[in-house]
Motif scaffolding. Structure first.
Motif, PDB file in Angstrom:
ATOM      1  N   GLY A   1      48.729  47.103  42.616  1.00  0.00           N
ATOM      2  CA  GLY A   1      49.410  48.036  43.336  1.00  0.00           C
ATOM      3  C   GLY A   1      50.824  47.371  43.664  1.00  0.00           C
ATOM      4  O   GLY A   1      51.204  46.673  42.895  1.00  0.00           O
ATOM      5  N   MET A   2      51.440  47.903  44.686  1.00  0.00           N
ATOM      6  CA  MET A   2      53.031  47.679  44.922  1.00  0.00           C
ATOM      7  C   MET A   2      53.153  46.283  45.358  1.00  0.00           C
ATOM      8  O   MET A   2      52.413  45.655  45.886  1.00  0.00           O
ATOM      9  CB  MET A   2      53.609  48.393  45.998  1.00  0.00           C
ATOM     10  CG  MET A   2      53.581  49.903  45.529  1.00  0.00           C
ATOM     11  SD  MET A   2      54.457  51.187  47.012  1.00  0.00           S
ATOM     12  CE  MET A   2      53.090  51.140  48.055  1.00  0.00           C
ATOM     13  N   GLU A   3      54.320  45.629  45.268  1.00  0.00           N
ATOM     14  CA  GLU A   3      54.571  44.283  45.343  1.00  0.00           C
ATOM     15  C   GLU A   3      55.357  44.226  46.922  1.00  0.00           C
ATOM     16  O   GLU A   3      56.215  44.782  46.886  1.00  0.00           O
ATOM     17  CB  GLU A   3      55.599  43.532  44.564  1.00  0.00           C
ATOM     18  CG  GLU A   3      54.950  42.980  43.105  1.00  0.00           C
ATOM     19  CD  GLU A   3      54.263  41.792  43.256  1.00  0.00           C
ATOM     20  OE1 GLU A   3      54.409  41.018  44.401  1.00  0.00           O
ATOM     21  OE2 GLU A   3      53.506  41.579  42.599  1.00  0.00           O
ATOM     22  N   PRO A   4      54.363  43.828  47.786  1.00  0.00           N
ATOM     23  CA  PRO A   4      55.088  43.927  49.342  1.00  0.00           C
ATOM     24  C   PRO A   4      56.483  43.235  49.625  1.00  0.00           C
ATOM     25  O   PRO A   4      56.956  43.513  50.649  1.00  0.00           O
ATOM     26  CB  PRO A   4      53.941  43.366  50.090  1.00  0.00           C
ATOM     27  CG  PRO A   4      53.170  42.298  49.232  1.00  0.00           C
ATOM     28  CD  PRO A   4      53.181  43.003  47.724  1.00  0.00           C
ATOM     29  N   LEU A   5      56.610  42.196  48.823  1.00  0.00           N
ATOM     30  CA  LEU A   5      57.916  41.612  49.024  1.00  0.00           C
ATOM     31  C   LEU A   5      58.906  41.848  48.104  1.00  0.00           C
ATOM     32  O   LEU A   5      59.911  40.984  47.869  1.00  0.00           O
ATOM     33  CB  LEU A   5      57.553  39.940  49.052  1.00  0.00           C
ATOM     34  CG  LEU A   5      56.536  39.361  49.940  1.00  0.00           C
ATOM     35  CD1 LEU A   5      56.577  37.851  49.872  1.00  0.00           C
ATOM     36  CD2 LEU A   5      57.002  39.777  51.326  1.00  0.00           C
TER      37      LEU A   5
END
Length: 271
Positions: A131-135
């Motif tokens: 999924g998306m990279e949160p940082l």
């Protein structure tokens, strides 16, 4: 298990030191979770260009190909010019012109895998469904909110799965949900826009704070330069069942979700 903060802390601890290094030799120990995928000797003479992270994988870009490193359940990396002799739980040594990179993993769930590029089948099998990279800038609220609305699963399970957002492991999921005021058992699609925005912000806040504190050392995690993490000492709910909530004084509760421990405050996280 090392999660995103621990892997990012590990990356930062030796990324500059290994950049530009020439690989002089490679030694393999007992078989790991996945095979290296190439003759170790074929790596000799290649140059390490940079060290990146994708989810819980470290990506070492070489002048020809790349190495994907996963720490598994109990793995850790060391990078030094003065390591002790290769031991029973050491499974990969990459000796370079600037130091030796060693993977130590008592349970052998970790891995070092060679891929020709990030686009080839080997790399895509490991990275393609993340999924998306949160940082990073690719973590956007519209995409996050849409992912929540598409899932009937409990929000804690959605965070752990890694298909919507990567790296929110068990410790951090409990902390994120506390900060957002959301109970771990609520269905993801039931979280409205206001609470979804709080959850979105809490993910980046908690993970960034964890990286700042060096990750969490519950048993034996340490970065590649041997430093332990301290986030566990700043946790609001994780590992604190029976202790008073820092906000309201209510006893923190523990429940099991999918064989994982979830910690929450029944008053601050009512729904």
């Amino acid at each position: 298990m090392p999660e995103l903060p621990e892997v990012e802390v590990t990356r930062r601890s030796f990324a500059q030191a290994i950049a530009g290094a020439r690989i002089d030799s490679v030694r393999m120990g007992k078989p790991l979770r996945w095979s290296l995928g190439c003759d170790p000797q074929s790596l000799v003479g290649r140059k390490v260009l940079s060290l990146r992270r994708r989810g819980k994988y470290l990506l070492a870009d070489l002048d020809c190909g790349m190495l994907l490193v996963h720490l598994g359940m109990s793995g850790s990396l060391r990078f030094s010019s003065d390591l002790p002799p290769f031991g029973a739980h050491d499974h990969f040594d990459m000796v370079t012109s600037q130091g030796t990179l060693r993977l130590h993993d008592p349970r052998r769930f970790g891995a070092v895998v060679f891929a020709a590029s990030e686009q080839d089948a080997v790399a895509q099998k490991l990275l393609g469904s993340l999924g998306m990279e949160p940082l990073s800038d690719i973590f956007t609220f519209p995409a996050f909110a849409a992912g929540l609305k598409a899932s009937r699963a409990p929000i804690k399970q959605v965070l752990l799965a890694g298909r919507l957002v990567v790296g929110v492991g068990n410790i951090y999921a409990s902390e994120v949900l506390f900060l957002a005021g959301i109970r771990p058992t609520v269905a993801a699609q039931r979280i409205g826009p206001v609470r979804a925005r709080r959850l979105f912000s809490a993910i980046t806040t908690v993970l960034a704070r964890a990286v700042e504190l060096g990750g969490s050392t519950l048993k034996d995690f340490s970065s590649a330069d041997g430093m332990a993490g301290h986030f566990q000492h700043a946790a609001d709910v994780y590992g604190r069942d029976g202790a008073p909530c820092h906000r309201c004084g209510t006893a923190i509760q523990l429940l099991r979700q999918g064989q994982r421990s979830s910690y929450f405050c029944p008053r601050c996280q009512r729904a």
